[in-house]
Design an enzyme around this catalytic site. Sequence first.
Site, PDB file in Angstrom:
ATOM      1  N   ARG A  78      66.018  37.902  36.509  1.00 40.22           N
ATOM      2  CA  ARG A  78      67.297  38.518  36.890  1.00 40.22           C
ATOM      3  C   ARG A  78      67.234  38.911  38.361  1.00 40.22           C
ATOM      4  NH1 ARG A  78      69.398  44.568  35.927  1.00 40.22           N
ATOM      5  NH2 ARG A  78      71.395  44.235  36.968  1.00 40.22           N
ATOM      6  N   HIS A 123      74.961  44.562  43.128  1.00 36.21           N
ATOM      7  CA  HIS A 123      73.934  45.553  42.787  1.00 36.21           C
ATOM      8  C   HIS A 123      73.873  46.555  43.952  1.00 36.21           C
ATOM      9  CE1 HIS A 123      70.047  46.230  40.346  1.00 36.21           C
ATOM     10  NE2 HIS A 123      70.102  47.230  41.211  1.00 36.21           N
ATOM     11  N   GLU A 168      75.007  49.001  36.973  1.00 32.16           N
ATOM     12  CA  GLU A 168      75.043  50.465  36.886  1.00 32.16           C
ATOM     13  C   GLU A 168      76.230  51.105  37.616  1.00 32.16           C
ATOM     14  OE1 GLU A 168      71.208  52.150  37.811  1.00 32.16           O
ATOM     15  OE2 GLU A 168      70.304  51.212  36.059  1.00 32.16           O
ATOM     16  N   ASN A 310      70.221  49.199  30.779  1.00 33.38           N
ATOM     17  CA  ASN A 310      69.117  49.628  31.636  1.00 33.38           C
ATOM     18  C   ASN A 310      68.656  50.980  31.110  1.00 33.38           C
ATOM     19  OD1 ASN A 310      69.861  47.402  33.132  1.00 33.38           O
ATOM     20  ND2 ASN A 310      70.465  48.530  34.959  1.00 33.38           N
ATOM     21  N   TYR A 312      65.693  53.976  31.129  1.00 25.10           N
ATOM     22  CA  TYR A 312      64.509  54.543  31.794  1.00 25.10           C
ATOM     23  C   TYR A 312      63.987  55.820  31.150  1.00 25.10           C
ATOM     24  CZ  TYR A 312      64.901  51.181  35.556  1.00 25.10           C
ATOM     25  OH  TYR A 312      64.923  50.009  36.265  1.00 25.10           O
ATOM     26  N   GLU A 378      66.884  46.194  32.257  1.00 30.08           N
ATOM     27  CA  GLU A 378      65.922  46.926  33.097  1.00 30.08           C
ATOM     28  C   GLU A 378      65.197  47.947  32.255  1.00 30.08           C
ATOM     29  OE1 GLU A 378      67.161  48.861  36.740  1.00 30.08           O
ATOM     30  OE2 GLU A 378      68.543  47.229  37.196  1.00 30.08           O
TER      31      GLU A 378
HETATM   32  C1  NOJ Z   1      68.173  51.021  38.269  1.00 25.96           C
HETATM   33  C2  NOJ Z   1      68.659  50.204  39.412  1.00 25.96           C
HETATM   34  O1  NOJ Z   1      69.458  49.172  38.934  1.00 25.96           O
HETATM   35  C3  NOJ Z   1      67.549  49.676  40.288  1.00 25.96           C
HETATM   36  O2  NOJ Z   1      68.128  49.191  41.445  1.00 25.96           O
HETATM   37  C4  NOJ Z   1      66.539  50.770  40.544  1.00 25.96           C
HETATM   38  O3  NOJ Z   1      65.563  50.379  41.459  1.00 25.96           O
HETATM   39  C5  NOJ Z   1      65.926  51.177  39.234  1.00 25.96           C
HETATM   40  N1  NOJ Z   1      66.960  51.730  38.392  1.00 25.96           N
HETATM   41  C6  NOJ Z   1      64.830  52.238  39.335  1.00 25.96           C
HETATM   42  O4  NOJ Z   1      65.364  53.409  39.813  1.00 25.96           O
END
Ligand code: NOJ
Length: 483
Positions: A78, A123, A168, A310, A312, A378
């Site tokens: 990607r 992005h 995002e 995405n 985290y 992600e």
């Molecule tokens: C999401 C974002 O899409 C990406 O650009 C970023 O580096 C990562 N999170 C980590 O923060």
Amino acid sequence: MDSSIFPKSFAWGAATAAYQVEGGWDADGKGLNVWDTFTHQGGDRVFKNQTGDVACGSYTLWEEDLKCIKQLGLTHYRFSLSWSRLLPDGTTGFINQKGIDYYNKMIDTLLENNVIPIVTLYHFDMPQALEDQGGWQSEKTAGVFEEYAEFCFKTFGDRVKMWITINEPYVVAKYGYEDGLFAPGKKEQGIGAYQAAHNMIKAHAKAWHNYNMFFRNQQKGLVSIALDSDWAEPFDPNSTTDKEATERYLSFHLHWFAKPIFIDGDYPEIMKSEIFKKSKHQGLQLSRLPEFTNEEKVKIKGTADFFCLNYYTTRKIRPRKTTHDEPSYSSDMAAEGIKDPNWPISSIEWLAVVPWGIRKLLKYIKDTFANPIIYITENGFAQSNPASLEDTQRWTYFQETLLEILKAIKLDRVSVKGYLVWSLLDNFEWISGYSARFGLFHVDFHRIDLPRTPYISAIEYSKVVKRNGLTKPMECFGSPHNS
Ligand code: NOJ
């Protein structure tokens, strides 16, 4: 049945974004984008005033990136297109052939190596010329984005079959136009983020319809949008106010975009009522949250062919006490997310490592958005700089996360079809600059040739990809009752 094996044809990938890796900020006719401007202005908004001017040098070192991709054995890669590299002022009035050549080379060589490209159109790097006309706060940008998307479908769509319109939108809206922490650095609290989000949703829907109408039959690809979300649960599971705050937290983040796009073309009721109530209290006649017309709602609903998540981190939620006198997104949401002190923190302060959160979030998405096909576009963990190549702890987090995804697939029957690590390479981590290292490959930013070296995580990930499953026998789970 071996419970450590992923479903057949599972997509294994890694992700990057143009501004974070390419460099070549003014090479070969590229136009300026908002991150060029933002970083060049200095002012300590970015760690040590670092920039993406050179980054990983991927604009000239693409072959090196390809080697990494091959070494990992990825099935998918990607990356994002730099809008202003292709269209220097954001419009099709002038097209930069050198930009087309660069992305053609990437796409062609990926395909020659049996790697499927997943291409993000935008992005975070809005062309500066468009930002000067209002950027995402201007409705016109939605139309210009459609034109850009159409240009990309036409130029690359014979080979690209998986498109992501916007990455995002929450982050762009909140950090770019509410807090001013990210480019374009606008701090218009309680207004900017809502306007930006409104136009991004419209832009996404326009691009999807454009593809649907003019390209889908022939090109047979899919179009979606990448949404970020924390998993969130009440700080005190028995507290009604904490539960309500959790609902607001998810509504003001994930549902803000996912409800219009996946459910009914409109914002969550909680957002509408809370923002209206507070706007009135602030002496305004109209809500600060813009409204979609009925016609727009019809056009927005159902404009994603799969769900890109995405993920985290996770938060525990409780109400935030505010006076509501000053307009702001946070006082509208009136909820705060707390990190449990028991959760390990990666090198980046917001990134508490909570692998089990992904399983809960996946199940929640399945139940809330009508069981969509999900790609985890992600997921990752940052190391600090300097980072050890022996990132064994990070690899443990990856394995734990993959195990949770397996449980989501096998026990909760969530349709997860792919997993992409953020990121292929250490890169420019927005306001953290090069201080946070998310890469599977280490990049030596002190050397002019920017060499890439695999971390342990890269070596171990390649084994998972090859096996299509976890490599360490994990007495994961046997029956659907055993989680
Ligand atoms: C999401 C974002 O899409 C990406 O650009 C970023 O580096 C990562 N999170 C980590 O923060």
